[in-house]
Design a protein around this motif. Sequence first.
Motif, mmCIF file in Angstrom:
data_model
loop_
_atom_site.group_PDB
_atom_site.id
_atom_site.type_symbol
_atom_site.label_atom_id
_atom_site.label_comp_id
_atom_site.label_asym_id
_atom_site.label_seq_id
_atom_site.Cartn_x
_atom_site.Cartn_y
_atom_site.Cartn_z
ATOM 1 N N MET A 35 0.807 -1.189 0.000
ATOM 2 C CA MET A 35 0.000 0.000 0.000
ATOM 3 C C MET A 35 0.856 1.260 0.000
ATOM 4 N N ASN A 36 1.907 1.164 0.720
ATOM 5 C CA ASN A 36 2.797 2.307 0.804
ATOM 6 C C ASN A 36 3.330 2.670 -0.576
ATOM 7 N N SER A 37 3.652 1.701 -1.344
ATOM 8 C CA SER A 37 4.175 1.979 -2.675
ATOM 9 C C SER A 37 3.080 2.542 -3.582
ATOM 10 N N PHE A 38 1.827 2.133 -3.359
ATOM 11 C CA PHE A 38 0.714 2.688 -4.127
ATOM 12 C C PHE A 38 0.590 4.182 -3.854
ATOM 13 N N HIS A 39 0.680 4.593 -2.545
ATOM 14 C CA HIS A 39 0.589 6.005 -2.190
ATOM 15 C C HIS A 39 1.789 6.780 -2.732
ATOM 16 N N GLU A 40 2.922 6.161 -2.711
ATOM 17 C CA GLU A 40 4.116 6.829 -3.261
ATOM 18 C C GLU A 40 3.986 7.019 -4.767
ATOM 19 N N LYS A 41 3.476 6.002 -5.419
ATOM 20 C CA LYS A 41 3.287 6.112 -6.877
ATOM 21 C C LYS A 41 2.241 7.180 -7.195
ATOM 22 N N GLU A 42 1.164 7.217 -6.364
ATOM 23 C CA GLU A 42 0.119 8.214 -6.578
ATOM 24 C C GLU A 42 0.681 9.618 -6.347
ATOM 25 N N LYS A 43 1.488 9.765 -5.306
ATOM 26 C CA LYS A 43 2.096 11.051 -5.001
ATOM 27 C C LYS A 43 3.032 11.489 -6.138
ATOM 28 N N LYS A 44 3.845 10.563 -6.617
ATOM 29 C CA LYS A 44 4.754 10.867 -7.718
ATOM 30 C C LYS A 44 3.971 11.235 -8.981
ATOM 31 N N LEU A 45 2.888 10.521 -9.223
ATOM 32 C CA LEU A 45 2.047 10.796 -10.390
ATOM 33 C C LEU A 45 1.414 12.177 -10.278
ATOM 34 N N ASN A 46 0.916 12.530 -9.097
ATOM 35 C CA ASN A 46 0.336 13.862 -8.890
ATOM 36 C C ASN A 46 1.392 14.953 -9.072
ATOM 37 N N ASN A 47 2.608 14.712 -8.573
ATOM 38 C CA ASN A 47 3.698 15.675 -8.756
ATOM 39 C C ASN A 47 4.007 15.860 -10.242
ATOM 40 N N ALA A 48 4.043 14.750 -10.969
ATOM 41 C CA ALA A 48 4.320 14.817 -12.409
ATOM 42 C C ALA A 48 3.208 15.581 -13.134
ATOM 43 N N LEU A 49 1.953 15.325 -12.737
ATOM 44 C CA LEU A 49 0.823 16.033 -13.350
ATOM 45 C C LEU A 49 0.891 17.529 -13.047
ATOM 46 N N ASN A 50 1.235 17.886 -11.830
ATOM 47 C CA ASN A 50 1.368 19.305 -11.479
ATOM 48 C C ASN A 50 2.478 19.964 -12.287
ATOM 49 N N LYS A 51 3.588 19.255 -12.445
ATOM 50 C CA LYS A 51 4.690 19.801 -13.237
ATOM 51 C C LYS A 51 4.260 19.997 -14.683
ATOM 52 N N LEU A 52 3.504 19.034 -15.222
ATOM 53 C CA LEU A 52 3.016 19.150 -16.597
ATOM 54 C C LEU A 52 2.049 20.321 -16.740
ATOM 55 N N LYS A 53 1.198 20.521 -15.719
ATOM 56 C CA LYS A 53 0.261 21.639 -15.763
ATOM 57 C C LYS A 53 0.999 22.973 -15.727
ATOM 58 N N ASN A 54 2.058 23.021 -14.944
ATOM 59 C CA ASN A 54 2.825 24.259 -14.809
ATOM 60 C C ASN A 54 3.804 24.481 -15.962
ATOM 61 N N LEU A 55 4.012 23.442 -16.742
ATOM 62 C CA LEU A 55 4.951 23.545 -17.858
ATOM 63 C C LEU A 55 4.398 24.514 -18.896
ATOM 64 N N GLU A 56 5.197 25.469 -19.271
ATOM 65 C CA GLU A 56 4.771 26.442 -20.277
ATOM 66 C C GLU A 56 5.007 25.836 -21.651
ATOM 67 N N LEU A 57 3.943 25.761 -22.408
ATOM 68 C CA LEU A 57 4.020 25.094 -23.703
ATOM 69 C C LEU A 57 4.630 25.982 -24.778
ATOM 70 N N SER A 58 4.627 27.279 -24.569
ATOM 71 C CA SER A 58 5.200 28.151 -25.593
ATOM 72 C C SER A 58 6.679 28.352 -25.309
ATOM 73 N N ASN A 59 7.448 28.128 -26.347
ATOM 74 C CA ASN A 59 8.890 28.265 -26.248
ATOM 75 C C ASN A 59 9.262 29.643 -26.801
ATOM 76 N N PRO A 60 9.892 30.511 -25.978
ATOM 77 C CA PRO A 60 10.198 31.863 -26.473
ATOM 78 C C PRO A 60 11.150 31.851 -27.670
ATOM 79 N N ASP A 61 12.096 30.926 -27.698
ATOM 80 C CA ASP A 61 12.998 30.837 -28.848
ATOM 81 C C ASP A 61 12.226 30.469 -30.096
ATOM 82 N N MET A 62 11.295 29.551 -29.915
ATOM 83 C CA MET A 62 10.489 29.124 -31.057
ATOM 84 C C MET A 62 9.628 30.285 -31.545
#
Length: 107
Positions: free
Chosen positions: A1-28
């Motif tokens: 169970m502990n690993s399930f919560h850790e995986k869920e936490k890691k997944l939520n962190n990854a989702l938050n990072k993806l949400k905060n990721l700016e899709l527009s590249n200024p160089d582009m």
Amino acid sequence: MNSFHEKEKKLNNALNKLKNLELSNPDMQNNVESLSTQKNQLEIEKSELENKYKLLLEEHENLGKKLEEIQNREKLEQKKQTEFSEKIDELNQETDTLLEEIDKWQM
């Protein structure tokens, strides 16, 4: 169970990072703007070159007509010179004939 919560936490962190990721590249974005500017400049140059080409075609056509007129005048002059030379030859022959007649009368 502990690993399930850790995986869920890691997944939520990854989702938050993806949400905060700016899709527009200024160089582009800068590259797109630069390409757009270059495209506009090339279109302007293309238009100018097409106009110059049209003017050159018109000038070529006009020069062709002038050349044809000059060649026609030259042919006419040559024809006149030939006719003049023929007339002179005829007059020379008539003069020779007249001189021969005069010589006959004088004898």
